[in-house]
Scaffold this motif. Structure first.
Motif, mmCIF file in Angstrom:
data_model
loop_
_atom_site.group_PDB
_atom_site.id
_atom_site.type_symbol
_atom_site.label_atom_id
_atom_site.label_comp_id
_atom_site.label_asym_id
_atom_site.label_seq_id
_atom_site.Cartn_x
_atom_site.Cartn_y
_atom_site.Cartn_z
ATOM 1 N N ASP A 170 41.539 -88.283 -80.770
ATOM 2 C CA ASP A 170 41.781 -88.554 -82.192
ATOM 3 C C ASP A 170 40.717 -87.803 -82.970
ATOM 4 N N PRO A 171 41.057 -86.766 -83.703
ATOM 5 C CA PRO A 171 42.411 -86.285 -83.955
ATOM 6 C C PRO A 171 42.958 -85.475 -82.779
ATOM 7 N N TRP A 172 44.284 -85.200 -82.838
ATOM 8 C CA TRP A 172 44.895 -84.318 -81.848
ATOM 9 C C TRP A 172 44.294 -82.943 -82.018
ATOM 10 N N MET A 173 44.338 -82.116 -80.957
ATOM 11 C CA MET A 173 43.787 -80.764 -81.029
ATOM 12 C C MET A 173 44.700 -79.790 -80.308
ATOM 13 N N ALA A 174 44.662 -78.521 -80.750
ATOM 14 C CA ALA A 174 45.435 -77.480 -80.089
ATOM 15 C C ALA A 174 44.971 -76.107 -80.561
ATOM 16 N N GLY A 175 45.094 -75.141 -79.684
ATOM 17 C CA GLY A 175 44.942 -73.753 -80.079
ATOM 18 C C GLY A 175 46.270 -73.314 -80.671
ATOM 19 N N ALA A 200 41.020 -80.066 -89.500
ATOM 20 C CA ALA A 200 39.990 -79.037 -89.316
ATOM 21 C C ALA A 200 40.634 -77.779 -88.739
ATOM 22 N N ILE A 201 40.042 -76.630 -89.074
ATOM 23 C CA ILE A 201 40.507 -75.334 -88.563
ATOM 24 C C ILE A 201 39.278 -74.553 -88.113
ATOM 25 N N ARG A 202 39.337 -73.972 -86.929
ATOM 26 C CA ARG A 202 38.276 -73.087 -86.447
ATOM 27 C C ARG A 202 38.899 -71.733 -86.126
ATOM 28 N N ASP A 203 38.338 -70.671 -86.681
ATOM 29 C CA ASP A 203 38.814 -69.314 -86.435
ATOM 30 C C ASP A 203 38.441 -68.902 -85.014
ATOM 31 N N ASP A 204 39.421 -68.439 -84.231
ATOM 32 C CA ASP A 204 39.151 -68.023 -82.858
ATOM 33 C C ASP A 204 38.201 -66.834 -82.789
ATOM 34 N N ALA A 213 48.216 -65.823 -91.459
ATOM 35 C CA ALA A 213 48.842 -65.056 -90.378
ATOM 36 C C ALA A 213 48.530 -63.574 -90.552
ATOM 37 N N PRO A 214 48.417 -62.847 -89.465
ATOM 38 C CA PRO A 214 48.355 -63.317 -88.075
ATOM 39 C C PRO A 214 46.914 -63.652 -87.701
ATOM 40 N N LEU A 236 42.977 -75.960 -83.966
ATOM 41 C CA LEU A 236 43.295 -76.945 -84.999
ATOM 42 C C LEU A 236 42.992 -78.367 -84.546
ATOM 43 N N SER A 237 42.593 -79.177 -85.491
ATOM 44 C CA SER A 237 42.553 -80.627 -85.310
ATOM 45 C C SER A 237 43.537 -81.197 -86.318
ATOM 46 N N PHE A 238 44.350 -82.156 -85.883
ATOM 47 C CA PHE A 238 45.330 -82.751 -86.787
ATOM 48 C C PHE A 238 45.652 -84.166 -86.362
#
Length: 97
Positions: A12-17, A47-51, A62-63, A68-70
């Motif tokens: 919590d929160p969910w996360m994904a690339g 939250a957003i983190r730039d790769d 984009a692109p 991401l956290s959501f």
């Protein structure tokens, strides 16, 4: 529109690339996570983190690859989400693809 990889729903929160394929994504945006054979899950980007830079950012366009956290709008929507899910800003687009 962002195509996400593995979604970690046990946090919590969910996360994904994710790879942003179209548009701009901002912290606070309310989107729909569309997973295979499931109803779209409404979520809020926290939250957003730039790769590329590994820096926290408030928006990405984009692109661009991001991490991401959501949070889901409704706690009861917590479920397993497979790779290949898509984040979209319009529920009608969430039901397409």
């Amino acid at each position: 529109r962002a195509r996400v990889g593995m979604v970690f729903t046990d946090t919590d929160p969910w996360m994904a690339g994710a790879m942003l394929e179209q548009g701009t994504l901002r912290v606070g945006d309310q989107l729909f996570l569309r997973a295979n054979d499931a109803s779209p899950i409404p979520v809020t980007i926290t939250a957003i983190r730039d790769d590329a830079t590994q820096a926290d950012v408030t928006e990405a366009s984009a692109p661009q690859g991001v991490f991401l956290s959501f949070k889901p709008f409704y706690p009861e929507s917590i479920q397993s989400v497979e790779s290949g899910a898509v984040l979209v800003g319009d529920v009608t687009r969430a039901n397409q693809d």
